[in-house]
Design a protein around this motif. Structure first.
Motif, short mmCIF file in Angstrom:
data_model
loop_
_atom_site.label_atom_id
_atom_site.label_comp_id
_atom_site.label_asym_id
_atom_site.label_seq_id
_atom_site.Cartn_x
_atom_site.Cartn_y
_atom_site.Cartn_z
N ALA A 1 0.83 -1.21 0.00
CA ALA A 1 0.00 0.00 0.00
C ALA A 1 0.86 1.25 0.00
O ALA A 1 0.59 2.21 -0.72
CB ALA A 1 -0.92 0.00 1.21
N GLY A 2 1.94 1.23 0.80
CA GLY A 2 2.84 2.38 0.82
C GLY A 2 3.60 2.53 -0.49
O GLY A 2 3.79 3.64 -0.99
N ALA A 3 4.00 1.40 -1.07
CA ALA A 3 4.81 1.44 -2.30
C ALA A 3 4.03 1.94 -3.50
O ALA A 3 4.62 2.49 -4.43
CB ALA A 3 5.37 0.04 -2.59
N THR A 4 2.71 1.78 -3.50
CA THR A 4 1.92 2.21 -4.65
C THR A 4 1.82 3.73 -4.76
O THR A 4 1.56 4.27 -5.84
CB THR A 4 0.49 1.66 -4.57
N HIS A 5 1.99 4.43 -3.62
CA HIS A 5 1.86 5.89 -3.56
C HIS A 5 0.46 6.36 -3.98
O HIS A 5 0.27 7.51 -4.36
CB HIS A 5 2.91 6.59 -4.45
N ARG A 6 -0.51 5.46 -3.90
CA ARG A 6 -1.89 5.82 -4.24
C ARG A 6 -2.71 6.17 -3.02
O ARG A 6 -3.84 6.65 -3.13
CB ARG A 6 -2.57 4.64 -4.97
N VAL A 7 -2.16 5.89 -1.84
CA VAL A 7 -2.90 6.08 -0.60
C VAL A 7 -2.12 7.02 0.31
O VAL A 7 -0.92 6.82 0.53
CB VAL A 7 -3.11 4.73 0.12
N SER A 8 -2.78 8.03 0.84
CA SER A 8 -2.11 8.92 1.79
C SER A 8 -1.91 8.20 3.12
O SER A 8 -2.65 7.26 3.45
CB SER A 8 -2.94 10.18 2.02
N PHE A 9 -0.93 8.64 3.87
CA PHE A 9 -0.65 8.02 5.16
C PHE A 9 -1.86 8.11 6.08
O PHE A 9 -2.19 7.16 6.79
CB PHE A 9 0.56 8.69 5.81
N TRP A 10 -2.53 9.26 6.09
CA TRP A 10 -3.64 9.45 7.02
C TRP A 10 -4.83 8.59 6.63
O TRP A 10 -5.57 8.12 7.51
CB TRP A 10 -4.03 10.93 7.08
N ARG A 11 -5.03 8.38 5.35
CA ARG A 11 -6.11 7.48 4.92
C ARG A 11 -5.81 6.04 5.34
O ARG A 11 -6.69 5.32 5.81
CB ARG A 11 -6.31 7.56 3.41
N PHE A 12 -4.55 5.66 5.17
CA PHE A 12 -4.13 4.33 5.61
C PHE A 12 -4.37 4.17 7.11
O PHE A 12 -4.93 3.16 7.57
CB PHE A 12 -2.65 4.12 5.30
#
Length: 206
Positions: free
Chosen positions: A128-139
């Motif tokens: 999920a982090g590697a895709t850069h499609r999701v912000s940290f706060w959303r995660f």
């Protein structure tokens, strides 16, 4: 139950800090079952070595910090993280590609569901982090919502079964099976919603 008894002994001697560190190791992919670790934290509270409500708070922070660390490592290093020996062992290229495919298909829903699928969490969070499609706060929001279900469940189960290990062993087994069922049901729902969304898009274009 041997692992559970061993963890109870360590946690009873060293308190909250040992539970917290153990959960960080779980989040990092060390082969230490998170559910058993949480139950052991609950058991020492039931035996009077800790406050159960404080234990829920400590374990929530430990779980989320461990998960967030994996997400941020994936976000910072991307696929390069697989060059590191530990992560190459934890997440072989074939498995990384498989998780990527699932993430592309189910998107953010995978981050919520992963918490209920032992053995999948670390791989999904790194990806999920590697895709850069999701912000940290959303995660953190999605993972936190899932943790609000799973973490108190295991800690309070350990607390209630602290003086009856046979009963506790039975409910650990049932709880583990139930989480797999919940995870499977959530994946099925996510797949149905994705298929419905794609079908609507196709109908609109047609």
């Amino acid at each position: 139950m041997e692992l559970l008894e061993r963890l109870i002994g360590i946690f009873a001697e060293h308190g909250y800090a040992s539970v917290f560190i153990a959960l960080l190791l779980c989040g990092a992919g060390v082969p230490l079952p998170e559910d058993i670790t949480l139950v052991a934290g609950g058991v020492i509270a039931g035996l009077g070595y800790a406050n159960v409500h404080a234990m829920v708070g400590v374990t929530m922070v430990g779980v989320l910090l461990g998960d967030a660390s994996m997400f941020l490592l994936g976000h910072h290093f991307g696929a390069r993280i697989l060059r590191l020996r530990f992560f190459a062992w934890l997440l072989p290229p074939a498995r990384y590609a498989k998780v990527q495919l699932k993430f592309e298909r189910y998107g953010n829903r995978m981050m919520f569901v992963a918490r209920f699928l032992p053995g999948m969490r670390t791989a999904v969070f790194i990806t999920a982090g590697a895709t850069h499609r999701v912000s940290f706060w959303r995660f953190l929001l999605l993972d936190g919502l899932a943790a609000l279900i799973s973490v108190p469940l295991w800690v309070y189960l350990g607390y209630l079964g602290a003086d009856n290990r046979d009963w506790l062993a039975t409910w650990i087994h049932r709880g583990q099976g139930s989480l797999w069922i919940i995870g499977g049901a959530l994946i099925a729902i996510a797949a149905a919603l994705w298929w419905r969304h794609r079908r609507r898009q196709c109908d609109d274009r047609c």
